[in-house]
Design a protein around this motif. Structure first.
Motif, PDB file in Angstrom:
ATOM      1  N   THR A  66       0.847  -1.200   0.000  1.00 24.41           N
ATOM      2  CA  THR A  66       0.000   0.000   0.000  1.00 24.41           C
ATOM      3  C   THR A  66       0.884   1.251   0.000  1.00 24.41           C
ATOM      4  O   THR A  66       2.082   1.183   0.301  1.00 24.41           O
ATOM      5  N   ILE A  84       6.544   4.071   4.460  1.00 21.04           N
ATOM      6  CA  ILE A  84       7.289   3.656   5.659  1.00 21.04           C
ATOM      7  C   ILE A  84       8.568   2.936   5.258  1.00 21.04           C
ATOM      8  O   ILE A  84       9.646   3.175   5.828  1.00 21.04           O
ATOM      9  N   PHE A  85       8.465   2.039   4.267  1.00 22.52           N
ATOM     10  CA  PHE A  85       9.641   1.305   3.782  1.00 22.52           C
ATOM     11  C   PHE A  85      10.717   2.274   3.292  1.00 22.52           C
ATOM     12  O   PHE A  85      11.901   2.131   3.628  1.00 22.52           O
ATOM     13  N   GLN A 102       0.846   3.727   2.069  1.00 24.42           N
ATOM     14  CA  GLN A 102       1.335   4.013   3.412  1.00 24.42           C
ATOM     15  C   GLN A 102       2.516   3.114   3.773  1.00 24.42           C
ATOM     16  O   GLN A 102       3.527   3.590   4.303  1.00 24.42           O
ATOM     17  N   ARG A 103       2.412   1.832   3.440  1.00 24.82           N
ATOM     18  CA  ARG A 103       3.493   0.896   3.765  1.00 24.82           C
ATOM     19  C   ARG A 103       4.745   1.187   2.941  1.00 24.82           C
ATOM     20  O   ARG A 103       5.863   1.110   3.458  1.00 24.82           O
TER      21      ARG A 103
END
Length: 323
Positions: free
Chosen positions: A134, A140-141, A136-137
């Protein structure tokens, strides 16, 4: 400057050339750096401008190119200056250069690991790809792929600040932390511990990347469709990964063990390969092998040529009407 504990200036080795040779090297290095800038900036702008490329794989490619620019800016401007002036660097400048080059290398590892994970999910678990990767993920990554290398190298660099040194000559074209540690009057325990923790951490990155591609190859052998996906999207990653890994290994062997029975030019190449080959090869491989990026770049060039032709035709018609 030898046998003292306070060193304000380091001398670097590897540039034992005449003035004419230095000028030639300066022009070649400047041309190479301009190629790096042009290739990486072109790919970054293409991915940012084209919304259809705002997908995890292309976002990771974009960050790889940004990191290529970040790493090379820590070397080329200083190297170009060294070719026209004495080959020295301040203590603070040496620490900064080592931090930039080290953190850039570690960031490459982090981004390549993300690419391997992305391709694993896309090919081995395609039904859950969009729910796993996603926006959002992915954000973050990407954040941690930059934050962790910068933090690790900040700790590594901080552990050698104020180190008592018994020398001021670095056997390399540029500064790295290990070369400063070798000049220490006594082995710095904190730096040794941090260095081995960092090496272990990124060794697991390498193991994960290797496992991911082995699993990908095994999966793709059983499906013609997956083989097509692998050739299209994984082969560029593998080429860049192999190039980067060879460059890192050559640099590590050169720093840790040294090479005395080869020419100075070969020693320089071994120490510089990580700053010469990957920053150029990455945008070239991704720009030509990934279909979406290649089509976008070719489309832009085609539109540009078409606009130029239209302007020439308009000028020609206007000229005929005026006569």
């Amino acid at each position: 400057m030898d046998n003292v504990s306070v060193v304000m200036l380091f001398t670097l080795s590897g540039l034992n050339h005449t003035l004419e040779q230095r000028i030639t090297l300066f022009l070649l290095a400047l041309l190479w750096y301009l190629m790096i800038l042009l290739g990486n900036v072109a790919l970054i702008v293409t991915i940012i401008v084209d919304k259809s490329l705002h997908e995890p794989m292309y976002i990771f490619v974009c960050n790889l190119c940004i990191n290529g620019l970040y790493g090379t800016v820590g070397f080329y401007p200083k190297f170009l200056l060294d070719l026209l002036s004495p080959h020295v660097i301040s203590h603070a400048g040496c620490l900064l250069q080592g931090f930039v080059i080290h953190s850039s290398t570690c960031c490459d590892f982090s981004i390549l690991a993300l690419m391997a994970y992305d391709r694993y999910v896309a090919i081995c678990r395609p039904l859950v790809y969009h729910s796993v990767m996603t926006k959002q993920r992915v954000s973050i990554f990407v954040f941690f792929s930059w934050f962790i290398p910068l933090y690790c190298m900040l700790m590594n660099t901080a552990s050698i600040i104020g180190l008592k040194l018994c020398g001021s000559h670095i056997q390399k074209l540029y500064c790295v932390n290990w070369m400063i540690v070798k000049l220490a009057c006594s082995p710095p325990t904190a730096n040794t511990v941090i260095a081995y923790l960092n090496i272990t951490f990124y060794f697991f990155h390498a193991v994960f990347i290797f496992w991911s591609y082995m699993y990908l190859i095994k999966t793709c052998l059983t499906s013609k469709e997956n083989r097509g996906k692998f050739k299209q999207t994984c082969v560029p990653h593998l080429i860049c990964l192999v190039t980067f890994s060879i460059a890192v290994l050559l640099d590590l062997f050169y720093m840790r063990f040294g090479v005395t029975d080869v020419s100075q030019s070969l020693q320089n190449f071994m120490s510089l390969e990580i700053l010469l080959i990957p920053p150029v090869i990455n945008p070239f491989i991704y720009g030509f092998k990934l279909t979406k990026i290649r089509n976008r770049i070719l489309g832009f060039v085609h539109i540009k040529k078409k606009n130029v032709k239209c302007q020439d035709m308009t000028f020609h018609i206007d000229g005929e009407l005026s006569t």
